[in-house]
Enzyme design. Structure first.
Site, PDB file in Angstrom:
ATOM      1  N   GLU A   1       9.870  16.710 -25.997  1.00 27.25           N
ATOM      2  CA  GLU A   1       9.150  17.088 -24.770  1.00 27.25           C
ATOM      3  C   GLU A   1       9.595  18.479 -24.286  1.00 27.25           C
ATOM      4  OE1 GLU A   1       6.570  15.842 -23.320  1.00 27.25           O
ATOM      5  OE2 GLU A   1       6.474  13.709 -23.752  1.00 27.25           O
TER       6      GLU A   1
ATOM      7  N   ARG B   1      -5.213  22.869 -15.863  1.00 26.46           N
ATOM      8  CA  ARG B   1      -3.799  23.181 -16.129  1.00 26.46           C
ATOM      9  C   ARG B   1      -2.985  21.974 -16.623  1.00 26.46           C
ATOM     10  NH1 ARG B   1      -0.992  26.856 -16.495  1.00 26.46           N
ATOM     11  NH2 ARG B   1       0.227  27.238 -14.644  1.00 26.46           N
TER      12      ARG B   1
ATOM     13  N   HIS C   1       0.095  14.736 -27.357  1.00 24.15           N
ATOM     14  CA  HIS C   1       0.013  13.367 -26.863  1.00 24.15           C
ATOM     15  C   HIS C   1      -1.221  12.603 -27.341  1.00 24.15           C
ATOM     16  CE1 HIS C   1       3.375  14.655 -24.495  1.00 24.15           C
ATOM     17  NE2 HIS C   1       3.498  13.461 -23.928  1.00 24.15           N
TER      18      HIS C   1
ATOM     19  N   GLU D   1      -4.577  16.428 -12.446  1.00 26.79           N
ATOM     20  CA  GLU D   1      -5.199  16.698 -13.750  1.00 26.79           C
ATOM     21  C   GLU D   1      -6.726  16.758 -13.653  1.00 26.79           C
ATOM     22  OE1 GLU D   1      -2.852  14.799 -16.963  1.00 26.79           O
ATOM     23  OE2 GLU D   1      -4.742  14.662 -18.038  1.00 26.79           O
TER      24      GLU D   1
ATOM     25  N   LYS E   1       3.210  11.111 -12.099  1.00 24.20           N
ATOM     26  CA  LYS E   1       2.460  10.112 -12.869  1.00 24.20           C
ATOM     27  C   LYS E   1       3.270   8.828 -12.935  1.00 24.20           C
ATOM     28  CE  LYS E   1      -0.585  12.723 -15.888  1.00 24.20           C
ATOM     29  NZ  LYS E   1      -0.912  13.122 -17.262  1.00 24.20           N
TER      30      LYS E   1
ATOM     31  N   LYS F   1       6.949  22.704 -15.693  1.00 20.87           N
ATOM     32  CA  LYS F   1       6.103  21.544 -15.382  1.00 20.87           C
ATOM     33  C   LYS F   1       5.731  21.537 -13.899  1.00 20.87           C
ATOM     34  CE  LYS F   1       5.346  16.679 -15.510  1.00 20.87           C
ATOM     35  NZ  LYS F   1       5.605  15.357 -16.012  1.00 20.87           N
TER      36      LYS F   1
ATOM     37  N   HIS G   1       8.846   7.862 -28.069  1.00 21.44           N
ATOM     38  CA  HIS G   1       7.743   8.689 -27.574  1.00 21.44           C
ATOM     39  C   HIS G   1       7.851  10.113 -28.143  1.00 21.44           C
ATOM     40  CE1 HIS G   1       4.637  10.121 -24.959  1.00 21.44           C
ATOM     41  NE2 HIS G   1       5.452  10.976 -24.368  1.00 21.44           N
TER      42      HIS G   1
ATOM     43  N   ARG H   1       0.812  -1.239   0.000  1.00 24.05           N
ATOM     44  CA  ARG H   1       0.000   0.000   0.000  1.00 24.05           C
ATOM     45  C   ARG H   1       0.842   1.284   0.000  1.00 24.05           C
ATOM     46  NH1 ARG H   1      -3.457  -3.129   3.430  1.00 24.05           N
ATOM     47  NH2 ARG H   1      -5.221  -3.807   2.165  1.00 24.05           N
TER      48      ARG H   1
ATOM     49  N   HIS I   1       0.154   9.501 -28.929  1.00 27.91           N
ATOM     50  CA  HIS I   1      -0.080   8.171 -28.362  1.00 27.91           C
ATOM     51  C   HIS I   1      -0.780   7.273 -29.385  1.00 27.91           C
ATOM     52  CE1 HIS I   1       0.123   9.159 -23.765  1.00 27.91           C
ATOM     53  NE2 HIS I   1       1.311   9.110 -24.330  1.00 27.91           N
TER      54      HIS I   1
ATOM     55  N   ASN J   1      -0.347  17.563 -22.029  1.00 29.44           N
ATOM     56  CA  ASN J   1      -0.602  16.511 -23.017  1.00 29.44           C
ATOM     57  C   ASN J   1      -0.552  17.034 -24.450  1.00 29.44           C
ATOM     58  OD1 ASN J   1      -0.952  14.600 -20.992  1.00 29.44           O
ATOM     59  ND2 ASN J   1      -3.132  15.070 -20.783  1.00 29.44           N
TER      60      ASN J   1
HETATM   61  N1  GLY Z   1       3.606  13.848 -19.012  1.00 31.46           N
HETATM   62  C1  GLY Z   1       2.502  14.666 -18.727  1.00 31.46           C
HETATM   63  C2  GLY Z   1       2.243  14.843 -17.276  1.00 31.46           C
HETATM   64  O1  GLY Z   1       3.093  14.516 -16.466  1.00 31.46           O
HETATM   65  O2  GLY Z   1       1.196  15.296 -16.899  1.00 31.46           O
END
Ligand code: GLY
Length: 382
Positions: free
Chosen positions: A186, A254, A262, A250, A144, A240, A279, A122, A266, A259
């Site tokens: 990126e 913002r 993306h 998310e 993420k 970022k 990528h 956990r 993707h 993305n």
């Molecule tokens: N790679 C996009 C984010 O971290 O939200």
């Protein structure tokens, strides 16, 4: 250079360093940890463990490494089987919840290690050492985690920010050219989100060195260019970080902007077979399509779209539609509708506006809008 962000309830300390020698002292004393790396980063993992060629002589920190988990490199390894391997390595090593998972590698390794840490008993402790440009400017920070499942990119995942992230510039000296290019995509994406085009122009300033035959030596051994690269990485981390601080999961307006490129990217990655394109190659092509979409909707000014396209072309990305790896558009559209960024029957696209970017939602039932997307990916100028 250190930057600190608060992602939800977690304070994340990001260290942008010159050399890998400092990693161990930054991590400090750890009574039990499992190192996770891929076949390209075993040397760095070994040096952190203190068993490699690079010894930390005089280092007062004790780092008790209970296990090392080495995974294959690349996007195709980003799957449940390898997450399970990480969890098993930790279990076999007797790691408790107070033990630390240390991921050493690019985005694939840091995403999977962070996911494993988030579900291990956990939630165990986590530290990341990001060794690729793409990992530094995007994947490692922001919390993420995840892996690909059911042929959908990052379908399974959690939000689990790492309290410690180390980015040693030295690891970039052995990065293959295609991985550099992947990372620059990126970097360009983040610069497009900034409130003016100064950062975009600054990245453009690295282009001549990037396309020179002796890259990356041309940048890493040149004191001015090296510090410019470091400043660009730091700037991307900062942009970022501020976005993720404002919208960690998310749920607001913002983080979704990160993305950019993306949704198209993707779908391209999946439709041509995961691992065929990097990528960043897919994201760069996706940014080009986002410009087409933004222009056709009257949101992206032609001058800004052309500026972005010119920059992408100058870095050598494939920007034309249809992409040369795409055999037919049906597969692409199927992948597009499977994208995990789809909410109910809506697809979210990020398109450049005057200063930054905005999100637009297109419903699956909006036949004219879907037709617009099909025409854009087919290469029609609309
Ligand atoms: N790679 C996009 C984010 O971290 O939200």
């Amino acid at each position: 250079m250190n930057v600190t962000f608060t992602f939800g309830t977690v304070v994340s300390e990001i260290h942008i360093e010159e050399s890998i020698h400092s990693i161990r002292s930054i991590i400090g004393s750890v009574s039990s940890c499992v190192l996770v790396c891929d076949e390209n980063t075993t040397g760095i993992a070994a040096s952190i463990a203190g068993k490699g060629q690079i010894q930390n002589s005089g280092d007062q920190n004790t780092l008790q490494v209970c296990g090392i988990c080495v995974l294959p490199a690349g996007e195709t390894a980003k799957n449940w089987a390898h997450v399970e391997k990480i969890l098993k390595a930790a279990k076999d090593a007797g790691l408790g919840r107070d033990g630390v998972f240390i991921g050493v590698g690019g985005g694939v390794i840091t995403d999977m290690t962070a996911f494993a840490a988030s579900v291990y008993m956990r939630g165990a402790k986590l530290a990341l050492v990001s060794t690729t440009l793409l990992g530094m400017v995007d994947a490692a920070a922001g919390g993420k985690t995840g892996f690909n499942l059911f042929n959908i990119k990052n379908f399974a995942g959690t939000f689990y920010p790492s309290p410690l992230i180390i980015m040693p510039l030295e690891t970039l000296s052995t990065l293959p050219m295609r991985e550099w290019k992947s990372g620059f995509a990126e970097l360009i994406k983040t610069a497009i989100l900034d409130s003016n085009d100064d950062f975009l122009d600054r990245i453009g300033g690295l282009k001549d060195a990037f396309v020179s035959p002796n890259f990356p030596t041309s940048v890493l051994r040149d004191i001015v260019l090296r510090s410019e690269l470091l400043a660009c990485i730091a700037k991307a981390v900062e942009i970022k970080g501020r976005i993720v601080e404002a919208d960690p999961k998310e749920t607001g307006t913002r983080r979704v902007l990160l993305n950019l490129g993306h949704t198209f990217g993707h779908a391209l990655e999946v439709s041509v077979g995961l691992g065929s394109l990097t990528h960043g190659e897919a994201v760069a092509w996706g940014i080009a399509r986002a410009c087409d979409l933004g222009r056709s909707l009257g949101i992206t000014e032609p001058e800004r779209a052309e500026k972005i396209m010119r920059l992408l072309v100058s870095f050598g990305y494939e920007t034309r539609a249809p992409h040369s790896c795409m055999e037919e558009t049906g597969r692409f559209m199927a992948a597009l509708f499977n994208d995990k960024k789809k909410k109910a029957d809506k697809l979210t696209f990020i398109v450049p506006d005057r200063n930054s970017c905005i999100a637009i939602a297109i419903e699956k039932e909006e036949k004219m809008e879907i037709e617009r997307i099909v025409r854009i990916i087919g290469g029609e100028v609309i």
